[in-house]
Design an enzyme around this catalytic site. Structure first.
Site, PDB file in Angstrom:
ATOM      1  CE1 TYR A  11     -26.662  32.389  -4.230  1.00  0.00           C
ATOM      2  CE2 TYR A  11     -26.484  30.210  -4.624  1.00  0.00           C
ATOM      3  CZ  TYR A  11     -26.908  31.473  -5.089  1.00  0.00           C
ATOM      4  OH  TYR A  11     -26.996  31.613  -6.326  1.00  0.00           O
ATOM      5  CE1 TYR A 140     -26.152  17.681  -0.448  1.00  0.00           C
ATOM      6  CE2 TYR A 140     -26.011  17.381  -2.776  1.00  0.00           C
ATOM      7  CZ  TYR A 140     -26.396  18.076  -1.529  1.00  0.00           C
ATOM      8  OH  TYR A 140     -27.429  19.113  -1.828  1.00  0.00           O
ATOM      9  NE  ARG A 286     -17.013  18.477  -9.718  1.00  0.00           N
ATOM     10  CZ  ARG A 286     -17.707  19.493  -9.603  1.00  0.00           C
ATOM     11  NH1 ARG A 286     -17.006  20.588  -9.054  1.00  0.00           N
ATOM     12  NH2 ARG A 286     -19.077  19.767 -10.145  1.00  0.00           N
TER      13      ARG A 286
END
Ligand code: UDP
Length: 330
Positions: A11, A140, A286
């Site tokens: 992207y 991450y 989340r």
């Protein structure tokens, strides 16, 4: 310039590729196509291969006299990084060190690195500036911070100059509509809402309405992909001109926070013009989502002369919607 773009079929990399090519640079893309798409790398030369493949890197660096490297190839799903940290440390750290070592061997001294707001972890204050402590709360973020840290030592020991750009929420699409966001699976808010509007998905779920924000939904800093890329081009210019050196870090965002509900409302207005509607569902929070993440990008503005052109949320959504309509063949 002669520039190697790692992850140029993804992207952000593909938009950078287009911007750099249009500005008259020679570009070579290295991408293993694990998450990227050949169709997005529509400028320059595409080499399909992996950063773990040192002989391939050596060959590429021998064949081309690269002036600089931009590195966008990384695994970037927070949840996956928690479940499979080995994949993140191997791909995001070990493979990047592999690349840096080849750069050092070939005396390529300019490096632009895709970093992330996730290196900051749970915010101690917002907007988040470069002085904010970096304390990632998932593998991450940790993997990106490890590279940022290594870059400091590579600058001191090997004279490899770098800029780490910490993205907040990259979004939008090429204003010319040629390329845009394609993730599989898609996890990001704006493309998910647009897919719900185009009919490629049934509905959009709001992950929690009990956050300590005005409307109870999370606030993020959405930055147009074109603006993100223009900051990379300026950072590279600053390195190549010798105006900047060492290992630098800049936060990239609009400095404007929009809640999930505000984004949904803005999308509704844009898609209504095409007669499209949204089904919204309510979900749980989340795991690992901070209530508010907003960048203070004044340093990039002051030191790189960066000026975001597409800060307006509706413009961001219009560009992303044009791309979504193309994907949905509307
Ligand atoms: N979000 C949501 N529903 C979704 C996807 C995301 O409510 O289906 C929320 C998410 O909780 C976060 C915001 O949208 O507050 C932006 O999430 P995204 O995954 O796009 O980016 P992140 O901020 O996690 O990098």
């Amino acid at each position: 310039m002669n520039i190697l773009i790692i992850g140029g079929a993804g992207y952000i990399g593909s938009h950078m590729l287009k911007q750099l090519s249009k500005a008259g640079n020679q570009v070579v893309v290295l991408d293993n196509l694990s998450t990227g798409f050949r169709e997005l790398a529509c400028y320059g030369q595409l080499v399909v291969g992996d950063l773990a493949d040192t002989p391939l890197l050596e060959r590429l660096f021998c064949e081309h006299q690269f002036d600089a490297v931009m590195h966008f190839a990384a695994c970037s799903l927070v949840g996956e990084s928690v479940n499979d940290p080995g994949k993140y440390y191997r791909n995001n750290v070990s493979n990047t060190l592999n690349l840096l070592d080849v750069m050092v061997r070939h005396h390529v001294r300019h490096f632009i690195f895709s970093s992330t707001a996730a290196t900051f972890g749970e915010p101690e204050y917002t907007p988040i500036d470069e002085a904010h402590p970096q304390a990632p709360i998932n593998p991450y973020g940790a993997s990106k911070l490890m590279v940022e840290r290594a870059l400091q030592d590579y600058a001191t020991a090997y004279g490899l100059n770098s800029v780490s750009l910490r993205y907040f929420n990259a979004c939008g699409a090429d204003p010319e509509g040629e390329i845009g966001e394609c993730h599989d699976p898609e996890t990001h808010l704006i493309p998910l809402i647009l897919q719900a509007a185009s009919g490629r998905r049934e509905s959009i779920t709001v992950f929690g309405r009990d956050y300590p924000t005005e409307d109870g939904t999370c606030i993020r800093d959405y930055i147009h992909i074109e603006d993100l890329c223009s900051a990379h081009a300026l950072a590279l210019q600053a390195l190549v001109s010798g105006e900047k050196s060492g290992a630098l870090g800049f936060n990239l965002g609009n400095g404007l926070g929009y809640s999930v509900q505000a984004v949904i409302d803005a999308v509704k207005e844009v898609v209504l013009q095409d007669g499209c509607h949204l089904i919204i569902e309510e979900g749980q929070r989340r795991v690992g989502d901070p209530a508010k993440l907003v960048a203070d990008a004044s340093r990039a503005k002051q030191e790189l002369g960066w000026l975001p052109e597409y800060a307006d949320l509706t413009t961001i959504i219009q560009h992303a919607w044009a791309w979504e309509k193309k994907l949905a063949k509307m």
